[in-house]
Write a protein that holds these residues in place. Sequence first.
Motif, PDB file in Angstrom:
ATOM      1  N   GLU A  60      -0.102  -3.632  -7.393  1.00 39.63           N
ATOM      2  CA  GLU A  60      -0.035  -2.283  -6.851  1.00 39.63           C
ATOM      3  C   GLU A  60      -1.141  -1.466  -7.501  1.00 39.63           C
ATOM      4  O   GLU A  60      -1.230  -1.387  -8.730  1.00 39.63           O
ATOM      5  CB  GLU A  60       1.334  -1.648  -7.111  1.00 39.63           C
ATOM      6  N   GLU A  93      -1.140  -2.082  -1.950  1.00 38.44           N
ATOM      7  CA  GLU A  93      -0.855  -3.402  -2.506  1.00 38.44           C
ATOM      8  C   GLU A  93      -2.082  -4.266  -2.256  1.00 38.44           C
ATOM      9  O   GLU A  93      -2.586  -4.310  -1.125  1.00 38.44           O
ATOM     10  CB  GLU A  93       0.366  -3.982  -1.795  1.00 38.44           C
ATOM     11  N   ARG A 109      -3.018  -3.350   1.648  1.00 44.65           N
ATOM     12  CA  ARG A 109      -1.990  -2.796   2.540  1.00 44.65           C
ATOM     13  C   ARG A 109      -1.444  -1.507   1.928  1.00 44.65           C
ATOM     14  O   ARG A 109      -1.114  -1.461   0.745  1.00 44.65           O
ATOM     15  CB  ARG A 109      -0.862  -3.808   2.716  1.00 44.65           C
ATOM     16  N   ILE A 111       1.123   1.223   0.867  1.00 49.45           N
ATOM     17  CA  ILE A 111       2.557   1.202   0.540  1.00 49.45           C
ATOM     18  C   ILE A 111       3.052   2.629   0.302  1.00 49.45           C
ATOM     19  O   ILE A 111       4.000   2.843  -0.443  1.00 49.45           O
ATOM     20  CB  ILE A 111       2.846   0.309  -0.682  1.00 49.45           C
ATOM     21  N   ARG A 132       6.652   2.990   1.417  1.00 48.83           N
ATOM     22  CA  ARG A 132       7.552   2.291   0.500  1.00 48.83           C
ATOM     23  C   ARG A 132       7.738   3.087  -0.797  1.00 48.83           C
ATOM     24  O   ARG A 132       8.854   3.208  -1.308  1.00 48.83           O
ATOM     25  CB  ARG A 132       7.002   0.904   0.172  1.00 48.83           C
ATOM     26  N   LYS A 133       6.644   3.639  -1.325  1.00 48.50           N
ATOM     27  CA  LYS A 133       6.719   4.429  -2.556  1.00 48.50           C
ATOM     28  C   LYS A 133       7.594   5.662  -2.361  1.00 48.50           C
ATOM     29  O   LYS A 133       8.411   6.010  -3.222  1.00 48.50           O
ATOM     30  CB  LYS A 133       5.305   4.850  -2.985  1.00 48.50           C
TER      31      LYS A 133
END
Length: 552
Positions: free
Chosen positions: A286, A300, A321, A323, A326-327
Amino acid sequence: MNLPNDLVHPKVALTKNMELISGAHILYLYAEREKYWENLLSFAATGLKLQHQVVLLESAERIEKIKQQLAQKGFSDEQIASVGFIDHYQFYNAYQSFETETVLQGLDDAVHHYVAKGAPIRIWSRVIWQEDTYCNKEVPLYEQEADAVLKPFHVFTVCAYDGNDVSANFSLKLMKGHSHVMTDNEIKSSPYYEDKQKTPSLFMEDFLQEKVQHYKHVINEMPDAVFIFSGEKVIYGNYTALNILKCNESDLQHATVWEIFAEECHPLIHKNKEKLLQNSRVPLEEMQIKTYDGQILDVEVATFPFSFDIQNDFTVILIIRSIQDRKAHQQLTIKTEKLSLAGQLAASIAHEVRNPLTSIKGFIKLAREDTMHDEYYTIIEEEIDRIETIASELLVLGKPMSVEIETCDAGKMLKDVSMLLQSQAVMRKIDIQYSDIEPDCFVRCNAGQMKQVFINIIKNAIEAMENGGVVRTSARLNGEKVEIVITDEGKGMPESVLKKLGEPFYSTKEDGTGLGLMVCFNIVEQYEGIIRVESTVDKGTAFTIELPLVSV
């Protein structure tokens, strides 16, 4: 000893598209294990039918399987015994670094041994070697020298390599030592065979260019950002890469890795470069990138060597990608879990605060009656400090999430949390012991998040002990690590449960969501730490948190 071609190799087919009438050194780049197996057995069976001397280099366990398969095809024990079975681990000395001269000598001895029997020879070998830079350079050179050893005897040889594991550059080097190149279903002359031509033909160059354009189109259409770096400079970025950076293709012409990635990631980039140069695998990382409109994005990153000879040609491919979503979801989950904890602790905290308040009220009454002793003032100060600590911890849990990272004393945080939860533990006849805490256990973290980890784990320990007991907490220095251990005397967990800890919505509690431990694992991993869990059924569980030590 030279034998006529028609005697050595009459017209035989190895695969449906292959037909040879002379000895050959064949490079077999197989893609499917089943096809590989079919071709190997066809090669051996055809040789036995033609009364050739068949030599097979494979692993010991596969050799036994080959014998069984040949027996099922109707070959006699005598015919199978005539096959020269050789363990390829021993032949290529795969237990240590590849030694070309040693392997060549073994090959020369084997060929002369079977030539002396007077039969045409066919050899099948699955080549194996240790994956390191030295061996990766030596193996193609060995194949070229092996070709010279085999050529005078018109030996029909297949050298098999797993096409899924070897790089394109490595394959091209291998082609220089083989007259033919074979896949699972076809065989063609090798365009790089050094005895025939030193460079590819114009047709081959056109063909390769067509392939390059095809793969470039595929990469451009990939949903992930793809960058190719040569050294520090960007030499290629696909459409998604341009979109994620908010830039034009011309902007990347002079861009470097240091400009694309945030400054905080530069040490990690140096570290990953060293791993690549040592032929080590770089894990998924990350990181953060800087867009051309000034944003910082969480991404990522997967890193792979683009060149086989990475030490002399440091070209790497990065697949990136975003993220961000997601974070954001992780932060929301952590915040939700914090608020949930604050609510659950409210009742026990009220009880915890009421006790020292009662003592203070009693001492104030004594003071009014002029019967107050000096030592009572010390007790009052301690009780007020206790109330202040509890209030501070509750505020940390209830206030909005902060992502500020600072140097914190993990031991002090653990002690404060243990004191906070003591009243809740007492109501369950449980004692939280926190005497084994060393000073100066400094780590880099967000204090609120790390306290949340401790609260989650200690709270779970309390709930695991239905009949009372002791929760032991400790913090100590262990080399370059800070080690925090929280143990209970609860019912423990079997191995099947331990494997699933940290998964969302998996919990051993009836009303549990599993999000608490998931948050703990995510927070600790965020600070480059790990959580280990050991448990024995009916004896208890131990959570060990390891975090990097920070010097102050």
